[in-house]
Enzyme design. Structure first.
Site, short mmCIF file in Angstrom:
data_model
loop_
_atom_site.label_atom_id
_atom_site.label_comp_id
_atom_site.label_asym_id
_atom_site.label_seq_id
_atom_site.Cartn_x
_atom_site.Cartn_y
_atom_site.Cartn_z
CG HIS A 1 -2.00 0.95 1.19
ND1 HIS A 1 -1.99 2.09 1.93
CD2 HIS A 1 -3.12 0.95 0.47
CE1 HIS A 1 -3.09 2.76 1.66
NE2 HIS A 1 -3.79 2.09 0.78
CG ASN B 1 13.49 -11.84 5.58
OD1 ASN B 1 13.36 -13.04 5.84
ND2 ASN B 1 12.84 -11.24 4.60
CE LYS C 1 21.28 44.53 22.39
NZ LYS C 1 22.29 43.60 21.85
CB SER D 1 13.80 42.53 22.68
OG SER D 1 14.52 43.55 22.04
P1 ADP Z 1 25.53 44.99 22.87
O1 ADP Z 1 25.15 46.06 23.80
O2 ADP Z 1 24.70 44.99 21.62
O3 ADP Z 1 25.64 43.65 23.46
P2 ADP Z 1 28.14 46.23 22.97
O4 ADP Z 1 27.83 47.65 22.68
O5 ADP Z 1 28.37 45.80 24.38
O6 ADP Z 1 27.01 45.33 22.29
O7 ADP Z 1 29.39 45.80 22.11
C1 ADP Z 1 29.52 46.12 20.75
C2 ADP Z 1 30.99 46.03 20.31
O8 ADP Z 1 31.03 46.26 18.90
C3 ADP Z 1 31.85 47.10 20.95
O9 ADP Z 1 33.10 46.53 21.24
C4 ADP Z 1 31.98 48.14 19.84
O10 ADP Z 1 33.18 48.87 19.94
C5 ADP Z 1 31.96 47.28 18.58
N1 ADP Z 1 31.47 47.99 17.39
C6 ADP Z 1 32.04 47.96 16.18
N2 ADP Z 1 31.35 48.74 15.29
C7 ADP Z 1 30.33 49.26 15.97
C8 ADP Z 1 29.28 50.15 15.61
N3 ADP Z 1 29.15 50.62 14.38
N4 ADP Z 1 28.38 50.49 16.55
C9 ADP Z 1 28.49 50.01 17.79
N5 ADP Z 1 29.45 49.17 18.20
C10 ADP Z 1 30.39 48.79 17.31
#
Ligand code: ADP
Length: 637
Positions: free
Chosen positions: A114, A165, A479, A547
């Site tokens: 089947h 088998n 961030k 987030s």
């Molecule tokens: P998050 O808060 O997103 O975890 P962080 O700000 O703690 O990240 O770390 C980001 C890393 O990336 C830092 O070491 C920063 O110097 C590096 N970096 C490189 N390019 C950038 C950019 N354009 N903007 C922000 N951080 C940057």
């Protein structure tokens, strides 16, 4: 009078379903799987003959017919002939063969030939109690041997009987048997299936099926028939957690009877239920089973119920207890067996059937494709027919669902493309939060006070509108760096600004929260509420929070949507792991940190962010200026 007739009719419908159900639960269901031509049909044919389920005349007649045509008789013919004629004492319908041994009754589900067994098993049309895997001892383990074993594992089967088998073809070699058995057991152990018993057989000659082989002096038993008769079909535990998928609604006069099969838990008059996805709570008012209802019904029972309140219930809804309801989600991960020649397409809408519900879904991402041969992850993410893969699936509706570790039968689904079943799978929810809106918060006699200084008064004084600048992105995307710098610059320009950092909040307000999907959700809710308070104080708040879930960011936006801006701080996992500012990626890769976004937990990119800042290609100054300019444009007068 008419009403009585109706009730009787309903009663019969319910009884009919209950009978069907009894038939299903009392007779162990046996499935035989294995590579093509390894002998599934011959084995079943031989076994039915040996246990005396086939009339001698039928057998002789077939043998003669084969001789006349100059072909060697095979037991597989017997099965074909039985299926064609169905004039035997045994019952064969298209997919099931009922039979009995001296000890008990059974049913082979999905008669081979089947060719539908995979589809049927995946769609839940049949779920086996006993699984038999056949291997041609001469050919050894083949691709389908492994795939079928893996499929059984996906479907929740924990132990199987293995039959080796065609022993006659290898001169009944013990060595050959031991080697093949060793290879198979190694694979089964890797995927976590226990081998209940292994038996060397020959379907052609009948060795070790119902009588002990004279050709294998080295094998002293057990016989297949004894293994089958002694196989303990696990009794399903009666769980207290209720799952009652709604199959239908019968309208009988004023009454609306909700009909379905209890998949787990118990239901009696007065049981409190929650219906999903509507999230409405009601009590069971009556149980409607003809001619007389019992006090309590349990797993496997098909019943009709009426409810204490008239709520809107539809076919496909899931009723459950109020304490452990299924999650409601529109996004989930799944392990899927792909059944179609057609390629998976992320542009296509598929139809998902789960329990009694049907939903339109799309495949958001192919996470990985598993090579069932060696269980490695395939390098190329292309899915072919009969491949096992992990998919992220999305729907525009909220779907009530359970994780497969909770309940294998309610966590099983299939996907259809234009009525063709293209895939079957199980749901993995561990990475996703419950998106249920809390409908009934306890009433606490709370009356909010109006503020004496209004938001407009504050805006006029500060010379800018308040706002929530929500920076989302992977850990290490930038961030905090961007938020800190922008905060400084805006402060110098005399703006009322404050930066809320996810990590800082986790030290205080959110210190009781971890990183499970539920805790992440609560983390976001609290942070959004704090941000809202700051806006009421006239501030522009910069929120830096990974987030990861779209649904949760939407909830945050909904708190003050007119003031909310979603800023996607974009950087790939590769870039972020290279930066590894806090050394977290290394820990996540080594497994020291669990549920780490981007590595072991999902990050859902914003679909329509208000601004994207790509830190993989911009330097810090560029990114900071970009955001500063954006905020000034949006919020200053
Ligand atoms: P998050 O808060 O997103 O975890 P962080 O700000 O703690 O990240 O770390 C980001 C890393 O990336 C830092 O070491 C920063 O110097 C590096 N970096 C490189 N390019 C950038 C950019 N354009 N903007 C922000 N951080 C940057």
């Amino acid at each position: 009078m008419k009403r009585k007739m109706f009730l009787k009719d309903l009663g019969q419908k319910v009884i009919c379903k209950m009978k069907k159900n009894l038939e299903n639960t009392e007779v162990p269901k046996v499935v035989v799987v294995g590579h093509v031509d390894h002998g599934k049909s011959s084995f079943i044919g031989r076994f039915l003959f040996d246990v005396g389920e086939v009339q001698k005349e039928k057998f002789d007649e077939l043998k003669k017919a084969s001789e006349r045509r100059g072909v060697e008789f095979e037991f597989a013919f017997l099965l074909d002939a039985l299926q064609d004629e169905r004039d035997q004492g045994i019952t064969i319908d298209t997919t099931r063969i009922f039979f009995k041994t001296k000890l008990r009754k059974y049913v082979f589900i999905d008669a081979p030939g089947h060719k539908e067994f995979i589809r049927n098993m995946i769609t839940g049309a049949s779920s086996a109690d006993i699984a038999i895997l056949i291997v041609d001892v001469d050919e050894g383990i083949k691709q389908q041997t492994k795939k079928h074993a893996y499929l059984l594992k996906l479907l929740g089967i924990e132990q199987i009987i293995t039959l080796f088998n065609k022993m006659d073809k290898v001169n009944y070699s013990e060595e050959k048997y031991t080697q093949t058995k060793f290879d198979l057991n190694k694979y089964l152990a890797e995927i976590g299936i226990k081998c209940h018993s292994s038996i060397p057989i020959s379907s052609k000659l009948g060795d070790n099926i119902v009588s002990l082989s004279k050709n294998m002096k080295w094998y002293s038993g057990p016989l297949f028939v004894n293994v089958l008769d002694n196989f303990k079909v696990s009794e399903t535990k009666i769980s207290e957690v209720i799952r009652f998928p709604v199959q239908d609604i019968y309208k009988i006069g004023e009454k609306r009877v909700v009909v379905g099969r209890i998949e787990s838990g118990r239901i009696s008059k007065g049981t409190k239920l929650i219906f999903l996805p509507s999230n409405e709570r009601v009590d069971v008012k009556t149980i409607e089973v003809w001619p007389k209802a019992k006090k309590e019904y349990v797993i496997g029972d098909c019943i009709g119920i009426t409810l204490s309140e008239q709520i809107f219930v539809d076919k496909g809804n899931m009723a459950s207890d109020t304490i452990f309801p299924p999650k409601l989600t529109n996004r989930f991960e799944s392990i899927v067996f792909w059944l179609s020649e057609k390629k998976i397409s992320s542009k296509k809408k598929y139809f998902m059937k789960i329990n009694t519900g049907e939903y339109e879904v799309s495949v958001n991402r192919i996470k990985r494709v598993i090579d069932t041969e060696n269980l490695n992850i395939k390098k190329n993410n292309t899915v072919y027919k009969n491949d096992v893969c992990e998919l992220v699936i999305h729907s525009s509706q909220l779907i009530p669902m359970d994780d497969y570790s909770f309940n294998k039968s309610t966590a099983r689904f299939c996907l259809l493309d234009n009525e063709e079943i293209v895939a079957g799978g199980i749901i993995d929810l561990k990475n996703y939060p419950d998106q249920r809106e809390v409908k009934e918060l306890p009433k606490r006699n709370i009356t909010p006070e109006n503020y004496s200084v209004s938001e407009i008064d504050r805006s006029m004084k500060f010379n800018h509108r308040p706002g929530i600048i929500w920076l989302t992105g992977l850990s290490g995307s930038g961030k905090s760096t961007i938020a800190k710098n922008v905060e400084k610059k805006l402060f110098k320009r005399n703006l009322n600004v404050f930066s809320l950092d996810g990590d800082n909040l986790r030290i205080g307000l959110n210190k009781n929260l971890a990183f499970s999907p539920e805790d992440r959700t609560e983390n976001i809710r609290r942070t959004a509420e704090v941000a809202k308070l700051f806006t009421q104080a006239g501030f522009i708040v910069l929120v830096s929070l990974i987030s990861p879930y779209r649904s949760e960011r939407k909830k945050a936006r909904d708190i003050r949507s007119e003031l909310f801006r979603e800023i996607y701080i974009k950087a790939s996992v590769e870039v972020c792991s290279k930066r590894d500012v806090k050394g977290l990626y290394a820990k996540a890769v080594s497994g020291e940190i669990k549920n780490f976004t981007g590595i072991s937990s999902p990050y859902e990119e914003p679909e329509k962010p208000d601004l994207v800042i790509n830190t993989s290609i911009e330097d810090v100054d560029e990114s900071v200026n970009k955001l500063e300019e954006y905020i000034l444009n949006e919020f200053s007068f």
